[in-house]
Design a protein around this motif. Structure first.
Motif, mmCIF file in Angstrom:
data_model
loop_
_atom_site.group_PDB
_atom_site.id
_atom_site.type_symbol
_atom_site.label_atom_id
_atom_site.label_comp_id
_atom_site.label_asym_id
_atom_site.label_seq_id
_atom_site.Cartn_x
_atom_site.Cartn_y
_atom_site.Cartn_z
ATOM 1 N N ILE A 145 7.533 19.736 27.274
ATOM 2 C CA ILE A 145 7.695 18.953 26.021
ATOM 3 C C ILE A 145 8.610 19.549 25.244
ATOM 4 C CG2 ILE A 145 6.395 17.914 24.081
ATOM 5 C CD1 ILE A 145 5.221 17.403 26.943
ATOM 6 N N ASP A 146 9.800 18.869 24.936
ATOM 7 C CA ASP A 146 10.899 19.536 24.060
ATOM 8 C C ASP A 146 11.253 18.570 22.784
ATOM 9 O OD1 ASP A 146 12.963 20.987 23.350
ATOM 10 O OD2 ASP A 146 14.291 20.519 25.070
ATOM 11 N N TYR A 147 11.960 19.267 22.026
ATOM 12 C CA TYR A 147 12.328 18.229 20.807
ATOM 13 C C TYR A 147 13.766 18.528 20.551
ATOM 14 C CZ TYR A 147 12.724 17.164 15.917
ATOM 15 O OH TYR A 147 12.953 16.368 14.578
ATOM 16 N N GLU A 148 14.469 17.386 20.441
ATOM 17 C CA GLU A 148 15.967 17.447 20.278
ATOM 18 C C GLU A 148 16.346 16.867 18.795
ATOM 19 O OE1 GLU A 148 17.161 15.126 23.461
ATOM 20 O OE2 GLU A 148 16.922 16.723 24.770
ATOM 21 N N GLU A 149 17.231 17.287 18.499
ATOM 22 C CA GLU A 149 18.239 16.805 17.158
ATOM 23 C C GLU A 149 19.562 16.740 17.627
ATOM 24 O OE1 GLU A 149 17.577 18.822 13.701
ATOM 25 O OE2 GLU A 149 15.069 18.686 13.745
ATOM 26 N N ASN A 150 20.014 15.453 17.599
ATOM 27 C CA ASN A 150 21.579 15.157 17.729
ATOM 28 C C ASN A 150 22.235 14.179 16.871
ATOM 29 O OD1 ASN A 150 20.950 12.927 19.160
ATOM 30 N ND2 ASN A 150 20.322 14.141 21.064
ATOM 31 N N LEU A 151 23.168 13.640 17.363
ATOM 32 C CA LEU A 151 23.868 12.600 16.676
ATOM 33 C C LEU A 151 23.095 11.369 16.593
ATOM 34 C CD1 LEU A 151 27.557 13.109 17.304
ATOM 35 C CD2 LEU A 151 26.539 13.487 15.213
ATOM 36 N N GLU A 152 22.338 11.170 17.686
ATOM 37 C CA GLU A 152 21.735 9.708 17.792
ATOM 38 C C GLU A 152 20.182 9.739 17.050
ATOM 39 O OE1 GLU A 152 21.027 9.683 21.946
ATOM 40 O OE2 GLU A 152 22.958 9.140 22.549
ATOM 41 N N ALA B 6 0.694 27.229 33.667
ATOM 42 C CA ALA B 6 0.419 26.392 32.435
ATOM 43 C C ALA B 6 0.122 24.653 32.951
ATOM 44 C CB ALA B 6 1.167 26.522 31.321
ATOM 45 N N PRO B 7 -0.630 23.737 32.565
ATOM 46 C CA PRO B 7 -0.495 22.487 32.544
ATOM 47 C C PRO B 7 0.611 21.720 31.912
ATOM 48 C CG PRO B 7 -2.532 23.162 31.115
ATOM 49 C CD PRO B 7 -1.774 24.299 31.550
ATOM 50 N N LEU B 8 1.140 22.357 30.908
ATOM 51 C CA LEU B 8 2.324 21.949 30.285
ATOM 52 C C LEU B 8 3.157 22.942 29.795
ATOM 53 C CD1 LEU B 8 0.665 19.121 28.184
ATOM 54 C CD2 LEU B 8 1.589 18.626 30.145
ATOM 55 N N LYS B 9 4.347 22.381 29.545
ATOM 56 C CA LYS B 9 5.257 23.597 29.077
ATOM 57 C C LYS B 9 5.639 22.945 27.728
ATOM 58 C CE LYS B 9 6.900 25.178 33.395
ATOM 59 N NZ LYS B 9 8.057 25.106 34.578
ATOM 60 N N VAL B 10 5.736 23.859 26.867
ATOM 61 C CA VAL B 10 6.274 23.555 25.399
ATOM 62 C C VAL B 10 7.159 24.277 24.893
ATOM 63 C CG1 VAL B 10 5.609 23.052 22.826
ATOM 64 C CG2 VAL B 10 3.890 22.794 24.675
ATOM 65 N N SER B 11 8.414 23.608 24.442
ATOM 66 C CA SER B 11 9.495 24.405 24.066
ATOM 67 C C SER B 11 9.516 25.083 22.867
ATOM 68 C CB SER B 11 10.732 23.484 24.105
ATOM 69 O OG SER B 11 10.919 22.659 23.152
ATOM 70 N N VAL C 261 10.846 14.906 23.513
ATOM 71 C CA VAL C 261 11.592 14.449 25.066
ATOM 72 C C VAL C 261 10.290 15.127 25.911
ATOM 73 C CG1 VAL C 261 13.173 14.860 26.566
ATOM 74 C CG2 VAL C 261 13.638 14.420 24.085
ATOM 75 N N ILE C 262 10.308 14.296 26.894
ATOM 76 C CA ILE C 262 9.029 14.715 28.048
ATOM 77 C C ILE C 262 9.738 14.680 29.262
ATOM 78 C CG2 ILE C 262 6.806 14.274 29.055
ATOM 79 C CD1 ILE C 262 5.807 13.352 26.432
ATOM 80 N N ARG C 263 9.772 15.839 29.905
ATOM 81 C CA ARG C 263 10.598 15.845 31.144
ATOM 82 C C ARG C 263 9.230 15.852 32.105
ATOM 83 N NH1 ARG C 263 13.131 19.057 27.941
ATOM 84 N NH2 ARG C 263 15.450 18.332 27.492
ATOM 85 N N ASN C 264 8.978 14.684 32.785
ATOM 86 C CA ASN C 264 7.674 14.834 33.523
ATOM 87 C C ASN C 264 7.980 14.762 35.185
ATOM 88 O OD1 ASN C 264 5.191 13.958 34.701
ATOM 89 N ND2 ASN C 264 4.831 12.286 33.074
ATOM 90 N N PRO C 265 7.327 15.660 35.950
ATOM 91 C CA PRO C 265 7.758 15.649 37.055
ATOM 92 C C PRO C 265 6.763 14.539 37.805
ATOM 93 C CG PRO C 265 6.079 17.324 36.503
ATOM 94 C CD PRO C 265 6.685 16.719 35.286
#
Length: 139
Positions: free
Chosen positions: A109-116, A32-37, A121-125
């Motif tokens: 492509i990811d999505y994060e929820e934390n204290l900040e 796939a051209p992109l991965k989506v979490s 979030v994109i992890r791009n090679p």
């Protein structure tokens, strides 16, 4: 011409700016051209439901700017353009224009929820470096 690729949960696409990466990432054949979490599928699905427009798709793109030279952008869009790649991830359709895709090919492509807080979030090679906040990169 628009192309829409159907992939299982966890895949999507993103867009980028117009210059070519110095050392382009090469995808394995059939990947796939992109991965989506799953987190992105869940969050964007909720956001789309709140919008109440079944024609909306998530557009991910790259523009010039930011601390490192390029920055990511996200928007909802009803229309696909001729040079868009469309990746279906669950019930979510992700659009990326050809110029942006060359910078994001193989990205996760990811999505994060934390204290900040919460953020995509994109992890791009293809990124040679990123800024501290993670919203801009260089190639």
């Amino acid at each position: 011409m628009s192309s829409c690729q159907s992939h299982g949960a966890g895949t999507s696409c993103a867009s980028t700016a117009t210059a070519s990466p110095a050392l382009p990432f090469t995808l394995p054949e059939g990947a796939a051209p992109l991965k989506v979490s799953d987190a992105v599928i869940s969050k964007v699905g909720t956001m789309l439901a709140e919008e109440g427009d079944p024609n909306l798709k998530l557009r991910i793109f790259v523009t010039g700017g930011g601390c490192s030279g390029f920055q990511y952008g996200f928007a909802f869009d009803e229309e696909s353009k001729d040079d868009d790649t469309c990746v279906e991830a669950g019930a979510v359709k992700v659009l990326v224009d050809a110029s942006s895709l060359q910078f994001m090919l193989g990205a996760e492509i990811d999505y994060e929820e934390n204290l900040e807080g919460s953020r995509f979030v994109i992890r791009n090679p293809n990124a040679a470096s990123t800024c501290g906040c993670g919203s801009s990169f260089s190639v």
